[in-house]
Design an enzyme around this catalytic site. Sequence first.
Site, mmCIF file in Angstrom:
data_model
loop_
_atom_site.group_PDB
_atom_site.id
_atom_site.type_symbol
_atom_site.label_atom_id
_atom_site.label_comp_id
_atom_site.label_asym_id
_atom_site.label_seq_id
_atom_site.Cartn_x
_atom_site.Cartn_y
_atom_site.Cartn_z
ATOM 1 N N HIS A 94 0.835 -1.205 0.000
ATOM 2 C CA HIS A 94 0.000 0.000 0.000
ATOM 3 C C HIS A 94 0.871 1.257 0.000
ATOM 4 C CE1 HIS A 94 0.463 1.739 4.061
ATOM 5 N NE2 HIS A 94 0.675 0.499 4.449
ATOM 6 N N CYS A 95 0.277 2.340 -0.449
ATOM 7 C CA CYS A 95 0.889 3.668 -0.342
ATOM 8 C C CYS A 95 -0.130 4.576 0.332
ATOM 9 C CB CYS A 95 1.331 4.184 -1.709
ATOM 10 S SG CYS A 95 0.008 4.355 -2.938
ATOM 11 N N TRP A 96 -0.135 5.861 0.012
ATOM 12 C CA TRP A 96 -1.031 6.791 0.700
ATOM 13 C C TRP A 96 -2.478 6.649 0.244
ATOM 14 C CZ3 TRP A 96 -2.841 9.267 4.437
ATOM 15 C CH2 TRP A 96 -3.645 10.412 4.315
#
Length: 343
Positions: A94-96
Amino acid sequence: MIRDYPIYEFLQLSEKQSVIDVRSPGEFRQGHIPGAVNIPLFDNEERAVIGTIYTKTGSDQAIKKGYEIARPKIPVFLAACEKAANGSRNILVHCWRGGMRSRNMAELFSENGYEAGVLTGGYKAYRRFTREEFARPAKIIVIGGYTGSGKTEVLRMIAPAGEQVIDLEGLAHHKGSVFGALGQEDQPTNEQFENDLGHVWRRFDLSAPVWLEDESRMIGNVSLPEPVLQQINSGMLVRLVMSKEERVQRLVTEYAGFDHENLVQAISRLEERLGGTRLKEAVTAIRSDDFSTAIEIVLQYYDKAYDFAINRRNGQKMINFPVHGLLIAKRAGELVQIVRNLL
């Protein structure tokens, strides 16, 4: 193959699969999913450079710069992924916001033999989910009582019996009083404290009792989420009743081993509440190894503050439970049974 998972399914899978957070180290330090491993696509400085390019010239140039920065680091990313996966070929990324950073890293890992899942909505979705979880009604049992009456000890005694216990002070790395930071690790950010609390909260059966310690809004420098604080103030309150003399002795045992000047520095934060004369007496007592006198002075403030807080909680169901230091372990099981009978 890359799969997209909504937050609830992502968190279920995270119980068995490694979570890789590809945001920058600064973002990760501010707050992350407990247990996640940080493999940043860009470091803090690189992210700032790309952000500046995006603002000045648009997304195309920013993307081009991103590939330029990331391409030489591919072997590092893969080595870090192998370590994080710990022998598994299934990973979560995941990222932001579930955008390009997580998608590109997931594609890289997928091309190198991993089954990668991406969090829909990214860390932002996780934060929203966590805050919403705190609003779920729980059957809260609050262990209260004056400072030094063994609240944390009682919680630790009932946890091995299978009771659902949340150690708020353990999560906050702070014991709540002016001495609370002594002997503790640095406190987490407020965001990470919420994440760690949410990690425990969502695992519990909230229809069964959940035990935690009575706390004010602030625990050192971190604050309780408002829905949790409201449930503490409305849940069943078990007030541990212990003599002041015994509480003083317990606190002396707990804190007398710390450096005198650290104790003085901590107690000095109460000057406005104790008054200059009483503070001076407490400081003199500490430097003279008269810890009992110093603790008695401090308790004059904390006991009054606790009485004031309790008197404001009208209508809260409350029972008193007498305890003595040497009998806390023996009476913890009795307390659990009393509360279950009341419920």
